[in-house]
Design a protein around this motif. Structure first.
Motif, short mmCIF file in Angstrom:
data_model
loop_
_atom_site.label_atom_id
_atom_site.label_comp_id
_atom_site.label_asym_id
_atom_site.label_seq_id
_atom_site.Cartn_x
_atom_site.Cartn_y
_atom_site.Cartn_z
N ALA A 388 10.33 4.23 45.56
CA ALA A 388 10.06 6.24 45.35
C ALA A 388 8.87 5.56 45.19
CB ALA A 388 10.50 6.27 44.61
N THR A 389 7.96 7.05 45.58
CA THR A 389 5.89 6.93 45.47
C THR A 389 6.44 8.35 44.53
OG1 THR A 389 5.85 5.94 47.07
CG2 THR A 389 4.06 7.15 46.00
N VAL A 390 6.39 8.61 43.81
CA VAL A 390 5.71 10.45 42.79
C VAL A 390 4.14 10.03 43.11
CG1 VAL A 390 5.77 11.35 40.81
CG2 VAL A 390 7.95 10.32 41.93
N TRP A 391 3.11 11.74 42.83
CA TRP A 391 2.23 11.78 42.03
C TRP A 391 1.72 12.83 41.54
CZ3 TRP A 391 4.54 11.36 47.22
CH2 TRP A 391 4.65 10.79 47.86
N THR A 392 0.84 12.42 40.75
CA THR A 392 0.52 13.42 39.53
C THR A 392 -0.48 13.09 39.05
OG1 THR A 392 1.46 14.05 37.21
CG2 THR A 392 0.96 11.70 37.80
N CYS A 393 -1.49 14.14 38.37
CA CYS A 393 -1.90 13.93 38.19
C CYS A 393 -2.43 13.66 36.28
CB CYS A 393 -2.91 15.39 37.89
SG CYS A 393 -2.02 16.69 37.44
N ASP A 394 -3.44 13.66 35.81
CA ASP A 394 -4.31 13.69 34.43
C ASP A 394 -3.76 14.67 33.56
OD1 ASP A 394 -6.20 14.14 34.73
OD2 ASP A 394 -7.13 12.94 34.14
N LEU A 395 -3.79 14.33 32.05
CA LEU A 395 -3.23 15.72 31.58
C LEU A 395 -4.44 15.71 30.33
CD1 LEU A 395 -1.32 17.20 29.62
CD2 LEU A 395 -0.31 15.80 28.31
N THR A 396 -5.12 17.01 30.35
CA THR A 396 -6.71 16.70 30.21
C THR A 396 -7.09 18.42 28.90
OG1 THR A 396 -7.49 18.17 31.57
CG2 THR A 396 -7.76 15.77 31.83
N HIS A 397 -8.09 18.44 28.14
CA HIS A 397 -7.50 19.21 27.46
C HIS A 397 -8.75 20.34 28.10
CE1 HIS A 397 -8.99 17.72 22.85
NE2 HIS A 397 -9.96 16.94 24.53
N GLY A 398 -8.08 20.13 29.69
CA GLY A 398 -8.20 21.60 30.93
C GLY A 398 -7.19 22.45 30.86
N TYR A 399 -6.30 21.02 30.50
CA TYR A 399 -4.65 21.99 31.04
C TYR A 399 -4.44 22.40 29.49
CZ TYR A 399 0.70 22.07 31.21
OH TYR A 399 1.55 22.41 30.99
N ILE A 400 -5.04 21.93 28.64
CA ILE A 400 -4.75 22.70 27.19
C ILE A 400 -5.55 24.29 26.96
CG2 ILE A 400 -4.40 22.58 24.95
CD1 ILE A 400 -2.64 20.67 25.63
N SER A 401 -6.43 24.31 27.33
CA SER A 401 -7.83 25.65 27.90
C SER A 401 -6.78 26.42 28.92
CB SER A 401 -8.69 25.24 28.15
OG SER A 401 -9.69 24.09 27.24
N ILE A 402 -6.52 25.79 29.36
CA ILE A 402 -5.39 26.53 31.01
C ILE A 402 -4.97 27.28 30.36
CG2 ILE A 402 -4.93 27.13 33.00
CD1 ILE A 402 -6.39 25.08 33.71
N ASN A 403 -3.13 26.70 28.96
CA ASN A 403 -2.26 27.01 29.04
C ASN A 403 -2.48 27.43 27.22
OD1 ASN A 403 -0.76 27.22 30.99
ND2 ASN A 403 -1.49 25.02 31.14
N ALA A 404 -3.43 27.53 26.59
CA ALA A 404 -3.19 28.30 25.26
C ALA A 404 -4.21 28.62 24.77
CB ALA A 404 -3.04 26.58 24.75
#
Lengths: 408, 408
Positions: A388-404
């Motif tokens: 199987a192949t799955v695609w994703t991205c990294d988890l960064t300070h940007g994610y926290i900033s956007i969501n928190a």
């Protein structure tokens, strides 16, 4: 919330999109939530169009999704069809009022177009739990219908954006028996669910001719290899919708045609990758390829465990070739694995094998792989032939900033 | 990596710990990885001690865990027992060499104490995938044995720390038939798995008398209501170990005694909460209580979906009373739910009911709840009598910094 900068992983530009015979589009500023931008699109499909759909399996899905699901089952192939999408408000978790909003919009579109209500499909994306001000939409149906024209896919891709940092489109053309068949799709999404801005939405159009049940079967199967295999944050939207319409305007029947299927697969994969590339805070595009699992299902379980692991995703953000976290993710996935049979690669670099770091591996090789914007993680489980192949991205300070950091 | 500041959710101080009859402890500086601190502990248990254990279900678990699991099954109740724990290196994913290291340590402890090898248990916590320099440990066994003394539980709690920001201990005493029975436990962990520093480890000692299989049964059942219901980042360690030893020194048989069971539950819950309070980057301690699910298992599935959702955890970090994300998490969990039967509370504030925001709800009420350091999320599914409680923390920039910004 402040407008986000364009993702560093975005394509250079929106692709050239072919006109699809039998499809007309319009967009309008309805002011559902956003000011100064188009926020509603209407797609009108010629009589004889087949419409297929795949939807979120969330137990708390929105009124629009439930309405689409009821209609997709019902056969009414003679008629045309309409798809209306608004951004700004997802009409999700709005109780019985949500169903009333869908009904009001469908009634208005039906009246203005002459289509039966069973052939009017709607989607909504944006804030959850706030009543959809559907009057703002129904007031503009006349303007939408008057504005219908061929082309306009780029405009439509922009109208359905919420926290997306770029509009997403993909297209393909192929020649079958001397005649050209076209496929064009647009999508939105920058997280399985974005900050109160639910949803991945995808609309694909083709002028090919194909029977509805055949189209549905193909769409479902390809969905399992594309949109179902991407993950930004493991969170599932209450509104995820993929609708595909085949107008038949080209006159070319593509039932059972492998070339068409491959072309559609390419368009869906391209759009799926673009959603990942717009993942909230993403700085790395990551391909996780699992081979040698006991079954394809096991391979997908391992791949998703790796792709969803916060520790794997933060290691990638930190450009840390931390293969121990991949071992951890495989171990916790619940699918069959044997520590001493695992092989791990970063790109073409062999990192670990036989339950331990590879003798040939040097940390600087792994570090060099991690510095790239596109990273490939290869894991062979060593047990069977499942992959199987799955695609994703990294988890960064940007994610926290956007969501928190921003209040929604 | 730099020493982390003490968690803002840490208890004021390490608790007073009772001496457990039949237990002696020692710690030593062995320099496995860390310099200038004690990094190995040895616990020696008097003859007649019963030892029970619960372990990670990871398919890639460490050599130490595999060795403990083999020994826990084997009955040898007449003998005493030893538990040796090192920090700094988890001896996980070290191939066959890992088994050799465990063997070397067990042999050395067996020789120095006269215990059969089957009664020597080991744990290791720290970096994954690097060979454990076990000579540094076996060289200090003599010093450890010479240092054995009653008490010393605080010292032991410090010796097993890796990225923990505070040592974790909990204790209870109860009087049964006029005689005092004591329970004392220590734990480490600040993530299901910390930055290359795997693991939650827990050691609980009591002077109660109880048959091994009874102790095992009680420990497993209580584990399902304590350590199995905490989550920091949904990642599962390759080394998680919970060992409990009952020396019998008090002479009090506690088989089937509810008071003892309750006291042990309290000690385990306290330690489990301390692990969450030391969650990487945590600023909020969150209790997720699900009621009204179709079954207890469904309730736990919902509660874990909420507690593990990056979008819920970032909303809490941002003090955003974003109940829409809780709806989303319930919807994606896979367990039975009906949008229109859901009730959501923040603390004692009714937020949503009947598929929509509650009429009485005001955003500032929710916002006030979110400002607290301890947050309670209550969700009633409205379908049955199933319930579960799960504890977690928020997802902050601190988590990203610990796991991405520092190279391990």
């Amino acid at each position: 919330m402040a407008k986000l900068p364009r993702s560093p992983l975005a394509p250079d530009r929106f692709p050239d999109m072919p006109e699809i015979g039998g499809l007309r589009l319009a967009t309008v500023e309805a002011g559902v939530r956003y000011a100064g931008r188009r926020d509603v699109m209407l797609a009108l499909l010629a009589p004889g169009s087949a419409v297929a759909g795949v939807f979120t399996r969330s137990a708390t899905r929105s009124a629009n999704v439930l309405d689409c699901q009821r209609k997709i089952g019902a056969e009414a192939e003679g008629a045309g069809a309409a798809i209306l999408v608004n951004s700004g408000n997802s009409n999700a978790f709005t109780g019985r009022a949500g169903e009333g909003s869908v009904q009001a919009i469908c009634t208005a579109v039906s009246k203005a177009t002459g289509l039966p209500q069973a052939r009017v499909f709607t989607s909504a994306t944006g804030v959850i739990g706030e009543r959809l001000p559907h009057d703002r939409i129904t007031d503009r149906i006349g303007a939408l219908v008057n504005g219908l024209a061929p082309g306009k896919l780029g405009e439509a891709a922009e109208a359905i954006m919420t926290t997306d940092t770029f509009p997403k489109g993909a297209a393909a053309e192929l020649v079958i028996d001397g005649q050209t068949v076209r496929i064009a799709g647009i999508a939105k999404g920058s997280g399985m669910i974005a900050p109160d801005m639910a949803t991945m939405l995808v609309y694909i159009f083709t002028d090919a001719r194909i029977e509805r049940s055949q189209l549905q079967q193909m769409l479902g199967a390809l969905n399992d290899r594309t949109f179902n295999n991407i993950t930004v944050d493991s969170d599932t939207s209450t509104s995820d919708t993929l609708l595909m319409a085949a107008t038949g305007a080209s006159g070319v029947d593509v039932t059972g045609h492998d070339g068409f299927r491959d072309a559609l697969h390419g368009v869906m994969l391209d759009l799926a990758h673009q959603v990942v590339r717009d993942g909230e805070g993403a700085t790395k595009f990551v391909t996780v390829q699992v081979t040698g699992a006991a079954s394809d299902a096991d391979a997908r379980t391992h791949a998703l465990a790796i792709a969803n692991s916060p520790l794997v995703k933060t290691a990638i953000a930190g450009e840390d070739p931390n293969w121990g976290r991949i071992v951890m993710a495989v171990g916790k996935s619940g699918a069959a694995a044997d520590r001493d049979l695992l092989t791990i690669r970063f790109g073409d670099v062999l990192v670990a094998e036989k339950g331990w770091v590879a003798e040939s591996y040097r940390e600087e090789q792994g570090a060099a792989q991690m510095k790239q914007a596109e990273i490939e993680i290869g894991v062979d489980i060593g047990l069977g032939a499942g992959q199987a192949t799955v695609w994703t991205c990294d988890l960064t300070h940007g994610y926290i900033s956007i969501n928190a950091d921003y209040r929604s």
